[in-house]
Design an enzyme around this catalytic site. Sequence first.
Site, mmCIF file in Angstrom:
data_model
loop_
_atom_site.group_PDB
_atom_site.id
_atom_site.type_symbol
_atom_site.label_atom_id
_atom_site.label_comp_id
_atom_site.label_asym_id
_atom_site.label_seq_id
_atom_site.Cartn_x
_atom_site.Cartn_y
_atom_site.Cartn_z
ATOM 1 N N SER A 187 0.883 -1.020 -0.018
ATOM 2 C CA SER A 187 -0.195 0.008 0.118
ATOM 3 C C SER A 187 0.856 1.393 0.034
ATOM 4 C CB SER A 187 -1.031 0.087 1.145
ATOM 5 O OG SER A 187 -0.327 -0.359 2.472
ATOM 6 N N HIS A 215 -5.283 -3.295 -2.586
ATOM 7 C CA HIS A 215 -5.346 -2.484 -3.756
ATOM 8 C C HIS A 215 -4.888 -3.171 -5.115
ATOM 9 C CE1 HIS A 215 -4.397 0.829 -1.036
ATOM 10 N NE2 HIS A 215 -3.811 0.079 -0.075
ATOM 11 N N LYS A 246 -11.702 0.802 -1.269
ATOM 12 C CA LYS A 246 -10.748 1.349 -2.350
ATOM 13 C C LYS A 246 -11.245 1.467 -3.731
ATOM 14 C CE LYS A 246 -7.465 0.168 1.083
ATOM 15 N NZ LYS A 246 -7.450 1.232 1.757
HETATM 16 C C1 LIG Z 1 -3.094 -3.357 2.241
HETATM 17 C C2 LIG Z 1 -4.423 -3.035 3.044
HETATM 18 N N1 LIG Z 1 -5.063 -3.885 3.751
HETATM 19 C C3 LIG Z 1 -6.134 -3.781 4.573
HETATM 20 C C4 LIG Z 1 -6.631 -2.545 4.663
HETATM 21 C C5 LIG Z 1 -7.764 -2.115 5.388
HETATM 22 O O1 LIG Z 1 -8.783 -1.804 4.559
HETATM 23 P P1 LIG Z 1 -10.340 -1.079 5.068
HETATM 24 O O2 LIG Z 1 -10.003 0.266 4.444
HETATM 25 O O3 LIG Z 1 -11.231 -1.771 4.407
HETATM 26 O O4 LIG Z 1 -10.316 -1.268 6.546
HETATM 27 C C6 LIG Z 1 -6.079 -1.374 3.943
HETATM 28 C C7 LIG Z 1 -6.515 0.309 3.818
HETATM 29 O O5 LIG Z 1 -5.706 0.858 4.336
HETATM 30 C C8 LIG Z 1 -4.624 -1.743 3.193
HETATM 31 O O6 LIG Z 1 -4.195 -1.021 2.451
#
Ligand SMILES: Cc1ncc(COP(=O)(O)O)c(C=O)c1O
Length: 398
Positions: A187, A215, A246
């Site tokens: 991310s 992502h 996202k």
């Molecule tokens: C790689 C990754 N996993 C999980 C999440 C968590 O997702 P959510 O926004 O649905 O809680 C994010 C969000 O920042 C992320 O970038």
Amino acid sequence: MEGARTNSKFQYMVKALEEMEQNYLIWEENILEAPADAWTVVNGKKVLMLCSNNYLGLANDERLRRAAIKAIEKYGAGSGSVRPIAGTMKIHIELEEEMAKYKRREACVVFQTGFTANAGSIPQLVDQGDLIVSDELNHGSIIDGIRLSRAEKRIYKHKDVSSLDKILQDESRKYNKILIITDGVFSMDGDIAPLPDIVKICEEYNAILYVDDAHGDGVLGENGRGIVNHFKLEGRVDIEMGTFSKAFGCVGGYIASSEIVCKYLKNKVRPYLLTGSHPPPVAAACLEAIKIVQQDESLFEKLWENTRYFKKELVSLGFDIGESQTPITPIIIGENKPTKELAKLLFEEGIFVTPIFYPMVPKGRSRIRTIVTAQHDKQTLDIALNAFEKCARKLKII
Ligand SMILES: Cc1ncc(COP(=O)(O)O)c(C=O)c1O
């Protein structure tokens, strides 16, 4: 009154905040006063959005808005319960079925967020006597999930398959089960996990493979089906986790896997069992988003056209964009102070980007994380590029 009490009891917080302030580590909230579109209003100013994960521009899509309103009219504003008691509405089941179909898996479980999907599911997949092996740059929700588990953990070097292999060679015989976890797209750097090699290692050691595709969904693969489809690994990755927050423009997390895994998770994961389910408009908007991505390929084409153009131009201006291979393009500055200054100058020029620093990225690797979306075009990206050049030259970053 409140201030005096807080100051005496929570001196440690006052001190911690002061220290963070001195090190330019305080997060200042930016307030959006309009939808998260390419052009929006932040802190009262019209700006070009360049830091949202709204990859496909669906967050304010008319079709999602209409689906959400229709669901309120049919089911009301809230569900009134947790999923296993009285909070499972037909719309929640429709969403899980559609997501399973989209990901070409037997089943899917939806959670309140991607964070709770990771933090809630990982501890239930393994137990004492098991081992979790995790990439060093995996998302914080994975780290928390590992901390909540009773298994042992080992961390392998970022995307380094030989580091992963070495851990398994040395340790695998000592444990009952092994769970390997990787982000699909990382991310903060926008680079992609070497999934074909990780799959081979998992197969060799009979390890369970868990991929966080937060992502990759809506970005990689045919109609945005994600990293597993991108590498043609369908049927070889045990557990695919993702988010609706996202590319799908809403909120929610999910795990797509076999019937058995999903049934097990629905009976074990605390955030599934013990938190209120999604309000119907949320579930309906998520469902609409998955329907749209299966029909409209033009969104992906635009996203990738913008991504390629923006990256190429940033590199030719002399910016360090790290190893990014996706629409997440970090502009690595290093220290916190110039990173924050650059974001501030850009904002004055009408470009909304946020500085990212520790603990989201390692110390000394602070950056501006830019994200282009399908809503941008060459003209808007040129506006951003001109501003980046002007502000970075002023700060002697390029
Ligand atoms: C790689 C990754 N996993 C999980 C999440 C968590 O997702 P959510 O926004 O649905 O809680 C994010 C969000 O920042 C992320 O970038």
